[in-house]
Structure formats: structure tokens, C-alpha cells
Design a protein around this motif. Structure first.
Motif, PDB file in Angstrom:
ATOM      1  N   GLN A   8     -22.034 -11.935  32.934  1.00 19.55           N
ATOM      2  CA  GLN A   8     -21.990 -12.204  34.408  1.00 19.55           C
ATOM      3  C   GLN A   8     -20.790 -11.374  35.078  1.00 19.55           C
ATOM      4  OE1 GLN A   8     -23.803 -13.430  36.436  1.00 19.55           O
ATOM      5  NE2 GLN A   8     -22.463 -13.402  38.263  1.00 19.55           N
ATOM      6  N   LYS A   9     -19.561 -11.245  34.249  1.00 16.02           N
ATOM      7  CA  LYS A   9     -18.564 -10.553  34.525  1.00 16.02           C
ATOM      8  C   LYS A   9     -18.572  -9.229  34.619  1.00 16.02           C
ATOM      9  CE  LYS A   9     -13.578 -10.515  33.725  1.00 16.02           C
ATOM     10  NZ  LYS A   9     -12.421 -10.864  33.125  1.00 16.02           N
ATOM     11  N   LYS A  11     -21.586  -7.816  35.488  1.00 15.29           N
ATOM     12  CA  LYS A  11     -22.224  -7.682  36.478  1.00 15.29           C
ATOM     13  C   LYS A  11     -21.417  -7.679  37.642  1.00 15.29           C
ATOM     14  CE  LYS A  11     -26.486  -9.506  39.009  1.00 15.29           C
ATOM     15  NZ  LYS A  11     -27.402 -10.638  38.797  1.00 15.29           N
ATOM     16  N   GLU A  12     -20.747  -8.499  37.960  1.00 11.93           N
ATOM     17  CA  GLU A  12     -19.775  -8.906  39.157  1.00 11.93           C
ATOM     18  C   GLU A  12     -19.007  -7.544  39.342  1.00 11.93           C
ATOM     19  OE1 GLU A  12     -18.012 -12.529  38.542  1.00 11.93           O
ATOM     20  OE2 GLU A  12     -19.865 -13.648  38.951  1.00 11.93           O
ATOM     21  N   GLN A  13     -18.078  -7.206  38.350  1.00 17.44           N
ATOM     22  CA  GLN A  13     -17.222  -6.231  38.233  1.00 17.44           C
ATOM     23  C   GLN A  13     -17.847  -4.809  38.472  1.00 17.44           C
ATOM     24  OE1 GLN A  13     -14.870  -7.080  34.746  1.00 17.44           O
ATOM     25  NE2 GLN A  13     -13.006  -7.765  36.104  1.00 17.44           N
ATOM     26  N   LYS A  15     -20.649  -4.438  40.196  1.00 18.99           N
ATOM     27  CA  LYS A  15     -20.970  -4.526  41.610  1.00 18.99           C
ATOM     28  C   LYS A  15     -20.083  -4.050  42.575  1.00 18.99           C
ATOM     29  CE  LYS A  15     -23.512  -7.613  45.028  1.00 18.99           C
ATOM     30  NZ  LYS A  15     -24.150  -8.709  45.117  1.00 18.99           N
ATOM     31  N   GLU A  16     -18.697  -4.566  42.302  1.00 24.58           N
ATOM     32  CA  GLU A  16     -17.693  -4.318  43.176  1.00 24.58           C
ATOM     33  C   GLU A  16     -17.138  -2.672  42.925  1.00 24.58           C
ATOM     34  OE1 GLU A  16     -12.819  -5.644  43.451  1.00 24.58           O
ATOM     35  OE2 GLU A  16     -14.046  -6.448  41.669  1.00 24.58           O
ATOM     36  N   SER A 123     -13.472  -3.765  34.862  1.00 28.25           N
ATOM     37  CA  SER A 123     -12.842  -3.522  36.470  1.00 28.25           C
ATOM     38  C   SER A 123     -12.360  -2.218  36.409  1.00 28.25           C
ATOM     39  CB  SER A 123     -11.598  -4.436  36.808  1.00 28.25           C
ATOM     40  OG  SER A 123     -10.570  -4.047  35.794  1.00 28.25           O
TER      41      SER A 123
END
Length: 182
Positions: A8-9, A11-13, A15-16, A123
Motif C-alpha cells: 500500500q505504501k 502504491k501511494e508513494q 502515485k505521488e 519516496s
């Protein structure tokens, strides 16, 4: 951290990063559009009656040819004092530097989400751009975060506003030095 949380992390990072990369690409093209528009108005001011003729001449030009033609048109069509010329020169250098960054970013290969099996921070991304010269092959490598792309986006937004302001000053025969005094 569970594997599900890790994914999940990721995917989120990721996407950012993608969002910041894409926003920069879009905002950079806004700068090119502002330069293009300013050139059309300079040509119109010199007697070109049909805007589509200017579009025929300028369509398809990339950032560097736009920059060099803009500089030549300014020199040919604008009566500038030395201080105004210095400001234009600094703006064009900023645009050139941003163009070089844009070329590295857009024409580079980015590795988003690539990490070791146990990594928990996604990140930062790596990029690579190959070059060739008379000396052979070389490569540039990059290490970026979403924040790094966002800083470039801010520079693109600033340059977009500057070129729009210059266009207005050219049209109104305003003082560039006075406008940019702040």
C-alpha cells in the motif's frame, strides 16, 4: 510492517511521484505556450496580419528553438535599455536551465517503485539518461523525490508568469526593469 502495508505504501508513494512528474511535464509546456504566444504578438506588432501564419512557422518547435527565436525576435522588435536586456537574458537562462532539466527528466528512464525486497520507503526514484559524444558513451543518473519534481514545477509556473508579463509589457511598451523591480 506487513507485506500488505508495504505494498500500500509502495502504491501511494509511487502515485505521488507519477503525479509530480506529470504535473511538471504539463507546467513546462505552459511555459512554451507563453513563449509561443509572446512571439505571435511580437510578429503581429511588426505587421503580420494572419496569426495562423505565425502558428505555421512556430508549430512543432521544441523549447530550445522557441527560446532562441524569442531572443532574436525581442532583439529585433523591442527597444530595450541595458537593464531590460539583462533581465531578459536572465529569464532566458532560467528557461534554458529548466529546459535542460526537462529534457533529462522526460527523456530519461525512471525506476518508480524499484527497491529491495525489504524496503519500506519508496519516496525516492532513480533515473538514468544515456548520452553519446565523440568520447563515447556516458550516462547521467538521478535521484529524485516528488518534492524535487515539485520544485521544478514551481520554476515552470514562475517562468510562465514571467513570459506572460513580458508579453504584456512588450504590447504596452512598459518598463521591464520597473515591473520586475520587486
Amino acid at each position: 510492517m506487513t507485506e500488505e502495508q508495504r505494498m500500500q505504501k509502495l502504491k501511494e508513494q509511487s502515485k505521488e511521484i507519477y503525479a509530480a512528474y506529470g504535473e511538471f511535464a504539463v507546467k513546462f509546456e505552459h511555459v512554451c505556450h507563453a513563449v509561443h504566444t509572446a512571439m505571435i504578438f511580437m510578429l503581429h506588432g511588426e505587421g503580420l496580419r494572419n496569426q495562423q501564419v505565425a502558428n505555421v512557422l512556430l508549430s512543432g518547435l521544441t523549447a530550445d528553438p522557441l527560446r532562441t527565436i524569442f531572443a532574436a525576435l525581442v532583439a529585433e522588435t523591442q527597444e530595450l535599455n541595458p537593464e531590460d536586456k539583462n533581465i531578459i537574458s536572465r529569464v532566458l537562462k532560467r528557461f534554458q536551465k529548466l529546459t535542460e532539466s526537462r529534457n533529462d527528466i522526460i527523456h530519461g528512464t525512471w525506476f518508480v517503485g524499484y527497491a529491495t525486497v525489504d524496503a519500506t520507503d519508496f519516496s525516492r526514484v532513480s533515473g538514468l539518461k544515456h548520452h553519446r559524444s565523440k568520447d563515447g558513451a556516458s550516462a547521467k543518473s538521478f535521484d529524485f523525490s516528488a518534492s524535487d519534481f515539485q520544485k521544478l514545477t514551481q520554476e515552470a509556473e514562475a517562468l510562465d508568469e514571467i513570459f506572460k508579463a513580458l508579453n504584456g509589457l512588450f504590447l504596452m511598451k512598459g518598463s521591464i526593469a520597473e515591473y520586475f523591480a520587486d
